[in-house]
Motif scaffolding. Structure first.
Motif, mmCIF file in Angstrom:
data_model
loop_
_atom_site.group_PDB
_atom_site.id
_atom_site.type_symbol
_atom_site.label_atom_id
_atom_site.label_comp_id
_atom_site.label_asym_id
_atom_site.label_seq_id
_atom_site.Cartn_x
_atom_site.Cartn_y
_atom_site.Cartn_z
ATOM 1 N N LEU A 1 83.946 -27.774 31.243
ATOM 2 C CA LEU A 1 85.266 -27.216 30.817
ATOM 3 C C LEU A 1 85.943 -26.639 32.128
ATOM 4 O O LEU A 1 84.760 -26.077 32.651
ATOM 5 N N SER A 2 87.522 -26.431 32.296
ATOM 6 C CA SER A 2 87.337 -25.256 33.203
ATOM 7 C C SER A 2 88.649 -24.744 33.173
ATOM 8 O O SER A 2 89.031 -25.267 32.154
ATOM 9 N N CYS A 3 88.464 -23.409 33.247
ATOM 10 C CA CYS A 3 89.302 -22.180 32.826
ATOM 11 C C CYS A 3 90.189 -22.223 34.454
ATOM 12 O O CYS A 3 89.884 -21.981 35.719
ATOM 13 N N ALA A 4 91.733 -22.346 34.261
ATOM 14 C CA ALA A 4 92.626 -21.442 35.696
ATOM 15 C C ALA A 4 93.232 -19.829 35.375
ATOM 16 O O ALA A 4 93.932 -20.084 34.087
ATOM 17 N N ALA A 5 93.324 -19.372 36.096
ATOM 18 C CA ALA A 5 94.358 -17.949 35.492
ATOM 19 C C ALA A 5 95.393 -17.972 36.819
ATOM 20 O O ALA A 5 94.731 -18.901 38.235
ATOM 21 N N SER A 6 96.741 -18.454 36.338
ATOM 22 C CA SER A 6 97.566 -18.264 37.565
ATOM 23 C C SER A 6 98.501 -16.962 36.517
ATOM 24 O O SER A 6 98.811 -15.769 35.967
ATOM 25 N N GLY A 7 99.263 -16.540 37.998
ATOM 26 C CA GLY A 7 100.858 -15.357 38.015
ATOM 27 C C GLY A 7 100.385 -14.318 39.236
ATOM 28 O O GLY A 7 100.038 -14.959 40.070
ATOM 29 N N SER A 8 100.668 -12.983 38.935
ATOM 30 C CA SER A 8 100.882 -12.432 39.836
ATOM 31 C C SER A 8 98.987 -12.075 40.414
ATOM 32 O O SER A 8 98.915 -10.061 39.865
ATOM 33 N N ILE A 9 98.507 -12.549 40.042
ATOM 34 C CA ILE A 9 96.719 -12.298 40.201
ATOM 35 C C ILE A 9 96.824 -11.379 42.042
ATOM 36 O O ILE A 9 97.420 -11.443 43.392
ATOM 37 N N ARG A 10 96.544 -9.847 41.689
ATOM 38 C CA ARG A 10 95.978 -9.327 43.248
ATOM 39 C C ARG A 10 94.452 -9.817 43.366
ATOM 40 O O ARG A 10 93.868 -10.222 43.890
ATOM 41 N N ASP A 11 93.443 -9.942 41.898
ATOM 42 C CA ASP A 11 91.865 -9.985 42.118
ATOM 43 C C ASP A 11 91.624 -10.364 41.512
ATOM 44 O O ASP A 11 92.139 -9.652 39.889
ATOM 45 N N ILE A 12 90.483 -11.177 40.644
ATOM 46 C CA ILE A 12 89.798 -11.164 39.580
ATOM 47 C C ILE A 12 88.259 -10.964 39.790
ATOM 48 O O ILE A 12 87.630 -11.348 40.688
ATOM 49 N N HIS A 13 88.089 -9.577 38.749
ATOM 50 C CA HIS A 13 86.402 -9.029 38.881
ATOM 51 C C HIS A 13 85.562 -10.313 38.631
ATOM 52 O O HIS A 13 84.738 -10.402 38.697
ATOM 53 N N THR A 14 85.861 -10.214 36.873
ATOM 54 C CA THR A 14 84.914 -11.364 36.487
ATOM 55 C C THR A 14 85.738 -12.249 35.714
ATOM 56 O O THR A 14 86.627 -12.126 35.076
ATOM 57 N N MET A 15 85.089 -13.264 35.475
ATOM 58 C CA MET A 15 85.637 -14.608 34.576
ATOM 59 C C MET A 15 84.193 -14.511 33.226
ATOM 60 O O MET A 15 83.247 -15.074 34.490
ATOM 61 N N GLY A 16 84.469 -15.637 32.376
ATOM 62 C CA GLY A 16 83.202 -15.665 31.453
ATOM 63 C C GLY A 16 84.037 -16.107 30.400
ATOM 64 O O GLY A 16 84.932 -16.515 30.119
ATOM 65 N N TRP A 17 82.978 -17.437 29.929
ATOM 66 C CA TRP A 17 83.145 -18.231 28.512
ATOM 67 C C TRP A 17 82.357 -17.056 27.605
ATOM 68 O O TRP A 17 81.574 -17.165 27.479
ATOM 69 N N TYR A 18 83.260 -17.392 26.581
ATOM 70 C CA TYR A 18 83.096 -17.555 25.248
ATOM 71 C C TYR A 18 82.856 -18.257 23.783
ATOM 72 O O TYR A 18 83.892 -18.978 24.818
ATOM 73 N N ARG A 19 82.743 -18.077 23.051
ATOM 74 C CA ARG A 19 82.700 -19.776 21.819
ATOM 75 C C ARG A 19 82.904 -18.127 20.582
ATOM 76 O O ARG A 19 81.822 -18.034 20.345
ATOM 77 N N GLN A 20 83.451 -19.394 19.648
ATOM 78 C CA GLN A 20 82.834 -18.774 18.537
ATOM 79 C C GLN A 20 83.314 -20.260 17.303
ATOM 80 O O GLN A 20 84.200 -21.139 17.511
ATOM 81 N N ALA A 21 82.185 -20.290 16.785
ATOM 82 C CA ALA A 21 81.810 -21.237 15.535
ATOM 83 C C ALA A 21 82.821 -20.312 14.282
ATOM 84 O O ALA A 21 82.758 -19.547 14.241
ATOM 85 N N PRO A 22 82.908 -21.659 13.268
ATOM 86 C CA PRO A 22 83.238 -21.020 11.912
ATOM 87 C C PRO A 22 82.419 -20.229 11.318
ATOM 88 O O PRO A 22 80.864 -20.837 11.513
ATOM 89 N N GLY A 23 83.295 -19.296 10.875
ATOM 90 C CA GLY A 23 83.176 -18.188 9.837
ATOM 91 C C GLY A 23 81.752 -17.250 11.318
ATOM 92 O O GLY A 23 80.893 -16.399 10.658
ATOM 93 N N LYS A 24 81.718 -17.071 12.508
ATOM 94 C CA LYS A 24 81.122 -16.748 13.391
ATOM 95 C C LYS A 24 81.885 -15.415 13.879
ATOM 96 O O LYS A 24 83.109 -16.147 14.877
ATOM 97 N N GLN A 25 81.050 -14.627 14.806
ATOM 98 C CA GLN A 25 81.974 -13.833 15.345
ATOM 99 C C GLN A 25 82.341 -14.845 17.278
ATOM 100 O O GLN A 25 80.981 -15.954 17.068
ATOM 101 N N ARG A 26 82.599 -14.396 17.970
ATOM 102 C CA ARG A 26 82.915 -15.141 19.205
ATOM 103 C C ARG A 26 81.836 -14.235 19.951
ATOM 104 O O ARG A 26 81.060 -12.665 20.096
ATOM 105 N N GLU A 27 81.110 -14.817 20.701
ATOM 106 C CA GLU A 27 79.942 -15.010 21.666
ATOM 107 C C GLU A 27 80.294 -14.985 22.753
ATOM 108 O O GLU A 27 80.946 -15.932 23.450
ATOM 109 N N LEU A 28 79.267 -14.127 24.171
ATOM 110 C CA LEU A 28 79.104 -14.548 25.246
ATOM 111 C C LEU A 28 79.135 -15.842 25.112
ATOM 112 O O LEU A 28 77.199 -15.920 24.548
ATOM 113 N N VAL A 29 79.154 -16.861 26.485
ATOM 114 C CA VAL A 29 78.428 -17.326 26.568
ATOM 115 C C VAL A 29 77.615 -17.675 27.803
ATOM 116 O O VAL A 29 76.579 -17.655 28.622
#
Length: 123
Positions: free
Chosen positions: A20-48
């Motif tokens: 999987l790829s993730c790209a952030a764009s816009g008026s960015i000065r800095d990004i401290h943290t990037m993370g991946w989360y997931r959510q399965a049907p009927g479940k809460q979103r969780e940190l991966v």
């Protein structure tokens, strides 16, 4: 002001791999943290997995040793290499970026989410 876009989801057989790829764009000065989360049907979103600047990446117990997060700070991107995928990994995967950005002459901090990408592990 900031957009986060994921790509790379799809259908894969058990034991297979996806990146999987993730790209952030816009008026960015800095990004401290990037993370991946997931959510399965009927479940809460969780940190991966997440990666903070200057820190050690951390992973959920369920993916440790199988998934690897990597960042390119210069390009504001974060990838998630997923190996040995299992049906329980099926979910919508979201990228989250903790961004310092420019707006109206000031620097603000906020978290931005992508729209999500579906990962389905099935034979």
């Amino acid at each position: 002001q900031v957009q986060v876009v994921e790509s790379g989801g799809g259908l894969v057989q058990p034991g297979g791999s996806l990146r999987l790829s993730c790209a952030a764009s816009g008026s960015i000065r800095d990004i401290h943290t990037m993370g991946w989360y997931r959510q399965a049907p009927g479940k809460q979103r969780e940190l991966v997995a997440r990666s903070s600047t200057g820190g050690t990446p951390n992973y959920s117990d369920s993916v440790a040793g199988r998934f690897t997060i990597s960042r390119d700070n210069a390009k504001n991107t974060a990838n998630l290499q997923m190996n040995s995928l299992q049906p329980e990994d099926s979910a919508v995967y979201y990228c989250k970026a903790d961004v310092f950005y420019y707006t109206n002459g000031k620097i603000r901090n906020s978290a931005f989410w992508g729209q999500g990408t579906q990962v389905t592990v099935s034979s």
